[in-house]
Design an enzyme around this catalytic site. Structure first.
Site, short mmCIF file in Angstrom:
data_model
loop_
_atom_site.label_atom_id
_atom_site.label_comp_id
_atom_site.label_asym_id
_atom_site.label_seq_id
_atom_site.Cartn_x
_atom_site.Cartn_y
_atom_site.Cartn_z
N ILE A 141 0.87 -1.17 0.00
CA ILE A 141 0.00 0.00 0.00
C ILE A 141 0.91 1.23 0.00
O ILE A 141 2.07 1.15 0.37
CB ILE A 141 -0.99 0.01 1.20
CG1 ILE A 141 -0.26 -0.17 2.54
CG2 ILE A 141 -2.06 -1.03 1.03
CD1 ILE A 141 -1.19 -0.17 3.75
N ASP A 142 0.37 2.34 -0.46
CA ASP A 142 1.19 3.55 -0.63
C ASP A 142 1.73 4.04 0.71
O ASP A 142 1.17 3.75 1.77
CB ASP A 142 0.35 4.66 -1.27
CG ASP A 142 -0.14 4.29 -2.66
OD1 ASP A 142 0.55 3.51 -3.34
OD2 ASP A 142 -1.23 4.76 -3.05
N LYS A 143 2.78 4.84 0.64
CA LYS A 143 3.46 5.35 1.83
C LYS A 143 2.49 6.01 2.80
O LYS A 143 2.56 5.80 4.00
CB LYS A 143 4.55 6.35 1.39
CG LYS A 143 5.32 6.95 2.56
CD LYS A 143 6.37 7.96 2.09
CE LYS A 143 5.76 9.31 1.84
NZ LYS A 143 6.76 10.39 1.70
N ARG A 242 -7.60 5.73 -5.63
CA ARG A 242 -7.34 7.15 -5.86
C ARG A 242 -7.70 7.56 -7.30
O ARG A 242 -8.33 8.61 -7.52
CB ARG A 242 -5.87 7.46 -5.57
CG ARG A 242 -5.49 7.19 -4.11
CD ARG A 242 -3.99 7.10 -3.89
NE ARG A 242 -3.33 8.37 -4.15
CZ ARG A 242 -2.01 8.51 -4.13
NH1 ARG A 242 -1.22 7.48 -3.87
NH2 ARG A 242 -1.48 9.69 -4.37
#
Length: 308
Positions: A141-143, A242
């Site tokens: 998953i993104d930062k 997103r």
């Protein structure tokens, strides 16, 4: 420099006047500011073929080329970073990832990642399928996204979990705060996602070189100008929620890449949380489901919206 990578960006009207170092920091998330500064100082960023300095202000239709030199072989070291462990056995480990933590090492991020923490906690008990920089990492998953992540300790577990991801049988539910209200209570976005042809660090809805992507969403709470939604992934493409929510007019609060450049509340990064993760245990065949509470930063944003 045989394996150097070249990234290309076209400057849009909304980015005119932005400093090049600020623009690249927003659009090249895998690189730290110090790594970007070195790349610029070494003459590896050009506009129209000419080297530029970090304080250069962008003009409309500038064509930027960024050459990232081949990474020097870096040893990934164990680091004593606390982990929020939701479950662990000899086959796998499930953690609740905090905001701001990168999942695996990449140029500019060789320390402080989830992998550094896992190497300290698990030693050499991590699957080797994805190589020495991504031991045990089955998905990411993104930062700035928080929440549940599963990590494989054995190659058998890795193959099983990867196969479940590929056949879309894993339960993945996210909570997100998005701009604007919904007339409907739920819906589905079924749009292919691929690299943005004008900016390969971003994803986009595109028919070319894309992959099937499906997101189901439902309204959890309506607030003034914003909505708390639950998004369930049928597929798991990079930046899927997103990109899909922006496509239907509901970009995520805090998302500077796909949402408005000016964000309220000074939130850092998109307000997105991987709340539920469910899968079949590779060894026992039992279905298991894990849930991570909303982090404090997410709750504070919600409270501000509920009170406004």
């Amino acid at each position: 420099m045989n394996n150097q990578e070249v990234f290309e960006f076209y400057v849009e009207q909304e980015d005119v006047g932005t400093r090049i170092d600020v623009y690249l920091a927003e659009n090249m998330e895998d690189l730290t500011r110090s790594a970007l500064k070195k790349i610029i100082d070494d003459g590896n960023v050009t506009i129209g073929g000419k080297n530029i300095k970090s304080n250069y202000k962008l003009r409309v239709k500038d064509f930027i080329q960024v050459t990232v030199p081949e990474a020097v072989s870096v040893e990934i070291l164990p680091e004593d970073i606390p982990l929020d462990i939701l479950y662990e056995d000899e086959h796998l480990i499930v953690v609740n990832k905090p905001k701001g933590m990168v999942v695996h090492p990449a140029p500019g991020h060789y320390t402080g990642t989830l992998v550094n923490a896992l190497l300290y906690h698990c030693g050499d008990e991590l699957s080797g399928i994805n190589g020495e920089k991504r031991p045990g990492i089955v998905h990411r998953i993104d930062k700035d996204t928080t929440g549940v992540l599963m990590i494989a300790k054995t190659n058998m577990a890795h193959q099983s979990l990867a196969a479940q991801l590929a056949e879309h049988s894993i339960t993945r539910k996210y909570y997100a705060v998005v701009f604007n209200g919904f007339q409907e209570d739920d819906g589905t976005v079924d749009q292919p996602i691929g690299r943005n042809p004008l900016d390969r660090k971003k994803m986009a809805i595109t028919q070319k070189h894309s992959r099937h992507a499906v997101t189901h969403y439902k309204v959890v709470e309506r607030m003034k100008n914003f909505t708390l939604i639950e998004a369930q992934l049928e597929t798991g493409r990079t930046h899927q929620i997103r990109v899909h929510m922006t496509f239907i007019g509901h970009p995520l609060l805090g998302d500077l890449v796909y949402g408005p450049k000016k964000q309220p509340f000074k939130v850092e990064g998109q307000v997105l949380h991987a709340k539920v993760l469910g899968f079949v245990h590779p060894a026992t065949g039992e279905y298991m489901e894990f849930e991570a509470d909303l982090p404090e930063s997410f709750q504070k944003v919600l409270e501000r919206l509920q009170n406004s």
